[in-house]
Design a protein around this motif. Structure first.
Motif, PDB file in Angstrom:
ATOM      1  N   PHE A  59       0.712  -0.995   0.047  1.00  0.00           N
ATOM      2  CA  PHE A  59      -0.119  -0.018  -0.021  1.00  0.00           C
ATOM      3  C   PHE A  59       0.826   1.239  -0.245  1.00  0.00           C
ATOM      4  CE2 PHE A  59      -2.519  -3.339   1.969  1.00  0.00           C
ATOM      5  CZ  PHE A  59      -3.708  -3.259   1.422  1.00  0.00           C
ATOM      6  N   SER A  60       0.504   2.382  -0.616  1.00  0.00           N
ATOM      7  CA  SER A  60       1.246   3.449  -0.694  1.00  0.00           C
ATOM      8  C   SER A  60       1.201   4.361   0.590  1.00  0.00           C
ATOM      9  CB  SER A  60       0.352   4.368  -1.655  1.00  0.00           C
ATOM     10  OG  SER A  60       0.499   3.625  -2.859  1.00  0.00           O
ATOM     11  N   THR A  61       0.260   4.209   1.416  1.00  0.00           N
ATOM     12  CA  THR A  61      -0.025   5.095   2.789  1.00  0.00           C
ATOM     13  C   THR A  61      -0.514   4.084   3.918  1.00  0.00           C
ATOM     14  OG1 THR A  61      -2.448   5.825   2.283  1.00  0.00           O
ATOM     15  CG2 THR A  61      -0.820   6.964   1.268  1.00  0.00           C
ATOM     16  N   PRO A  62      -0.351   4.447   5.031  1.00  0.00           N
ATOM     17  CA  PRO A  62      -0.882   3.673   6.246  1.00  0.00           C
ATOM     18  C   PRO A  62      -2.460   3.652   6.098  1.00  0.00           C
ATOM     19  CG  PRO A  62       0.879   5.391   6.842  1.00  0.00           C
ATOM     20  CD  PRO A  62       0.612   5.556   5.473  1.00  0.00           C
ATOM     21  N   ASP A  63      -3.172   4.610   5.693  1.00  0.00           N
ATOM     22  CA  ASP A  63      -4.559   4.728   5.662  1.00  0.00           C
ATOM     23  C   ASP A  63      -5.114   3.761   4.637  1.00  0.00           C
ATOM     24  OD1 ASP A  63      -4.997   6.846   7.657  1.00  0.00           O
ATOM     25  OD2 ASP A  63      -4.940   8.340   6.262  1.00  0.00           O
ATOM     26  N   GLN A  64      -4.363   3.240   3.663  1.00  0.00           N
ATOM     27  CA  GLN A  64      -4.831   2.579   2.548  1.00  0.00           C
ATOM     28  C   GLN A  64      -4.620   0.990   3.332  1.00  0.00           C
ATOM     29  OE1 GLN A  64      -2.600   3.022  -0.896  1.00  0.00           O
ATOM     30  NE2 GLN A  64      -4.278   4.579  -1.892  1.00  0.00           N
ATOM     31  N   ALA A  65      -3.619   0.672   3.893  1.00  0.00           N
ATOM     32  CA  ALA A  65      -3.344  -0.403   4.894  1.00  0.00           C
ATOM     33  C   ALA A  65      -4.264  -0.648   5.630  1.00  0.00           C
ATOM     34  CB  ALA A  65      -1.770  -0.486   5.157  1.00  0.00           C
ATOM     35  N   LEU A  66      -4.932   0.156   6.449  1.00  0.00           N
ATOM     36  CA  LEU A  66      -5.930   0.320   7.516  1.00  0.00           C
ATOM     37  C   LEU A  66      -6.967  -0.060   6.703  1.00  0.00           C
ATOM     38  CD1 LEU A  66      -6.932   0.331  10.318  1.00  0.00           C
ATOM     39  CD2 LEU A  66      -7.127   2.905  10.029  1.00  0.00           C
ATOM     40  N   PHE A  67      -7.379   0.611   5.541  1.00  0.00           N
ATOM     41  CA  PHE A  67      -8.555   0.147   4.967  1.00  0.00           C
ATOM     42  C   PHE A  67      -8.498  -1.197   4.209  1.00  0.00           C
ATOM     43  CE2 PHE A  67     -11.171   0.026   1.070  1.00  0.00           C
ATOM     44  CZ  PHE A  67     -12.507   0.500   1.545  1.00  0.00           C
ATOM     45  N   GLY A  68      -7.444  -1.761   4.094  1.00  0.00           N
ATOM     46  CA  GLY A  68      -7.188  -3.076   3.590  1.00  0.00           C
ATOM     47  C   GLY A  68      -7.763  -4.109   4.488  1.00  0.00           C
ATOM     48  N   ILE A  69      -7.224  -3.753   5.599  1.00  0.00           N
ATOM     49  CA  ILE A  69      -7.616  -4.671   6.900  1.00  0.00           C
ATOM     50  C   ILE A  69      -9.157  -4.646   7.116  1.00  0.00           C
ATOM     51  CG2 ILE A  69      -7.487  -5.025   9.415  1.00  0.00           C
ATOM     52  CD1 ILE A  69      -4.545  -4.110   9.141  1.00  0.00           C
ATOM     53  N   ASN A  70      -9.802  -3.369   7.119  1.00  0.00           N
ATOM     54  CA  ASN A  70     -11.241  -3.427   7.246  1.00  0.00           C
ATOM     55  C   ASN A  70     -11.859  -3.923   6.141  1.00  0.00           C
ATOM     56  OD1 ASN A  70     -11.143  -1.707   9.595  1.00  0.00           O
ATOM     57  ND2 ASN A  70     -10.940   0.167   8.505  1.00  0.00           N
ATOM     58  N   LEU A  71     -11.405  -4.194   4.797  1.00  0.00           N
ATOM     59  CA  LEU A  71     -11.822  -4.611   3.666  1.00  0.00           C
ATOM     60  C   LEU A  71     -11.999  -6.118   3.890  1.00  0.00           C
ATOM     61  CD1 LEU A  71     -13.040  -4.691   0.868  1.00  0.00           C
ATOM     62  CD2 LEU A  71     -10.926  -4.458   0.069  1.00  0.00           C
ATOM     63  N   ILE A  72     -10.864  -6.691   4.536  1.00  0.00           N
ATOM     64  CA  ILE A  72     -10.897  -7.991   4.563  1.00  0.00           C
ATOM     65  C   ILE A  72     -11.553  -8.707   5.574  1.00  0.00           C
ATOM     66  CG2 ILE A  72      -9.197  -9.792   5.507  1.00  0.00           C
ATOM     67  CD1 ILE A  72      -6.833  -8.428   4.075  1.00  0.00           C
ATOM     68  N   LEU A  73     -11.676  -7.831   6.809  1.00  0.00           N
ATOM     69  CA  LEU A  73     -12.618  -8.066   8.082  1.00  0.00           C
ATOM     70  C   LEU A  73     -13.929  -7.973   7.555  1.00  0.00           C
ATOM     71  CD1 LEU A  73     -10.709  -6.636  10.812  1.00  0.00           C
ATOM     72  CD2 LEU A  73     -10.816  -9.077  10.272  1.00  0.00           C
ATOM     73  N   TYR A  74     -14.363  -7.036   7.124  1.00  0.00           N
ATOM     74  CA  TYR A  74     -15.779  -6.999   6.734  1.00  0.00           C
ATOM     75  C   TYR A  74     -16.302  -7.712   5.519  1.00  0.00           C
ATOM     76  CZ  TYR A  74     -16.610  -2.965  10.021  1.00  0.00           C
ATOM     77  OH  TYR A  74     -16.736  -2.143  11.156  1.00  0.00           O
ATOM     78  N   VAL A  75     -15.606  -8.114   4.697  1.00  0.00           N
ATOM     79  CA  VAL A  75     -15.996  -8.851   3.689  1.00  0.00           C
ATOM     80  C   VAL A  75     -16.139 -10.341   4.318  1.00  0.00           C
ATOM     81  CG1 VAL A  75     -15.346 -10.376   1.693  1.00  0.00           C
ATOM     82  CG2 VAL A  75     -15.003  -7.787   1.721  1.00  0.00           C
ATOM     83  N   SER A  76     -15.325 -10.587   5.063  1.00  0.00           N
ATOM     84  CA  SER A  76     -15.349 -12.017   5.855  1.00  0.00           C
ATOM     85  C   SER A  76     -16.518 -12.193   6.769  1.00  0.00           C
ATOM     86  CB  SER A  76     -14.050 -12.468   6.644  1.00  0.00           C
ATOM     87  OG  SER A  76     -12.777 -12.485   5.745  1.00  0.00           O
ATOM     88  N   PHE A  77     -16.907 -11.274   7.515  1.00  0.00           N
ATOM     89  CA  PHE A  77     -18.051 -11.033   8.570  1.00  0.00           C
ATOM     90  C   PHE A  77     -19.209 -10.712   7.756  1.00  0.00           C
ATOM     91  CE2 PHE A  77     -14.519 -10.816  11.550  1.00  0.00           C
ATOM     92  CZ  PHE A  77     -15.051 -11.428  12.693  1.00  0.00           C
ATOM     93  N   PHE A  78     -19.070 -10.392   6.811  1.00  0.00           N
ATOM     94  CA  PHE A  78     -20.292  -9.850   5.837  1.00  0.00           C
ATOM     95  C   PHE A  78     -20.739 -11.680   5.646  1.00  0.00           C
ATOM     96  CE2 PHE A  78     -22.585  -9.862   1.623  1.00  0.00           C
ATOM     97  CZ  PHE A  78     -23.786  -8.803   2.130  1.00  0.00           C
ATOM     98  N   ILE A  79     -19.960 -12.235   5.089  1.00  0.00           N
ATOM     99  CA  ILE A  79     -20.134 -13.507   4.583  1.00  0.00           C
ATOM    100  C   ILE A  79     -20.614 -14.627   5.782  1.00  0.00           C
ATOM    101  CG2 ILE A  79     -19.413 -15.843   3.555  1.00  0.00           C
ATOM    102  CD1 ILE A  79     -17.483 -13.954   2.012  1.00  0.00           C
ATOM    103  N   LEU A  80     -19.772 -14.373   6.905  1.00  0.00           N
ATOM    104  CA  LEU A  80     -20.483 -15.147   8.123  1.00  0.00           C
ATOM    105  C   LEU A  80     -21.929 -14.724   8.628  1.00  0.00           C
ATOM    106  CD1 LEU A  80     -17.041 -15.230  10.036  1.00  0.00           C
ATOM    107  CD2 LEU A  80     -18.230 -17.203   8.918  1.00  0.00           C
ATOM    108  N   ALA A  81     -22.112 -13.513   8.621  1.00  0.00           N
ATOM    109  CA  ALA A  81     -23.390 -12.994   9.070  1.00  0.00           C
ATOM    110  C   ALA A  81     -24.521 -13.454   8.184  1.00  0.00           C
ATOM    111  CB  ALA A  81     -23.434 -11.445   9.241  1.00  0.00           C
TER     112      ALA A  81
END
Length: 256
Positions: A59-81
């Motif tokens: 990632f180019s910036t820490p904010d993008q890296a943080l968003f990437g973590i959120n993306l992984i988590l929310y996609v995963s938990f969306f599927i689980l829910a």
């Protein structure tokens, strides 16, 4: 001329009563999904993703890296829910068959009511009422495209939170306890979860989340425990917040 029976007169026919949707009992799937949420979101295990070799360099910036973590988590938990409550969620869209005009009006009306209360509190205290999420969105606005942010923050995130805080904590928990007690617990936990790790520097930061939790709890209960209805209200709130940050803020003079 033969008079039509009273029950056939559309003006005299009784209006359909609000249907209450059954959230069902707690399942093993619910337990494991909640446990995973506590581990990754509350316990901070999500941060381990950043330790994966090469992750931060992608990632180019820490904010993008943080968003990437959120993306992984929310996609995963969306599927689980969705696996846990998908059928009940789609079934609960049928709440719009009952008093549809009032319910459609309440969607933007409920959001505007929370904004109005926040504005009144800000006026009485002389301080701005800003949520922690709003500040995070502002920092990411310059690095994460709006369409991607909409999918994660306005579609996936609200679904996960409605599953946890309304479907489970009100819908399923109210099978054992008073529904309004469950709503209070849901609202307090919903507001508190947004400050895990960040802390609270001022009680005013809690107000937006508390008001939103109250509004969505009421929407869920009064719509017959419709997760779909509280989800739509949540989507509207998050979508408007994103549009303001991405489209309106850039037009304002610097320093405003």
């Amino acid at each position: 001329m033969q008079q039509r029976p009273e029950y056939m007169n559309p003006y005299l026919a009784p209006k359909p009563r609000q249907r209450t949707f059954d959230a069902g009992k707690f399942t093993k799937g619910d337990f494991w999904t909640v446990l995973a949420y506590l581990i990754f979101f509350v316990g901070g295990a999500a941060g381990l993703i950043s330790l994966i070799p090469g992750y931060m360099d992608a990632f180019s910036t820490p904010d993008q890296a943080l968003f990437g973590i959120n993306l992984i988590l929310y996609v995963s938990f969306f599927i689980l829910a969705m696996i846990q409550c998908g059928p009940q969620f789609f079934e609960s869209f049928k709440t719009m068959r009952y008093h549809p005009v009032a319910k459609w009006l309440m969607l933007p009306g409920g959001w505007m009511l929370t904004i109005a209360v926040n504005a009144i509190i800000a006026g009485l205290t002389g301080q701005a009422v800003t949520s922690e999420n709003q500040a995070a969105l502002e920092s990411m606005a310059g690095t994460v495209p709006l369409p991607v942010m909409l999918v994660v923050t306005a579609l996936f995130g609200p679904f996960v939170e409605e599953y946890l805080f309304r479907h489970l904590l009100i819908g399923k928990l109210s099978r054992k306890f008073n529904v309004w007690l469950c709503a209070l617990v849901s609202t307090v936990l919903f507001a508190g979860i947004h400050f895990i790790g960040a802390g609270i520097s001022s009680w005013l930061e809690v107000v937006p989340y508390f008001m939103l939790g109250v509004m969505m709890g009421l929407a869920y209960i009064l719509s017959g425990k419709s997760m779909a209805y509280s989800y739509m209200l949540h989507v509207i709130n998050n979508t408007v917040a994103l549009l303001v940050v991405y489209l309106l803020y850039p037009l304002l003079p610097m320093g405003v």
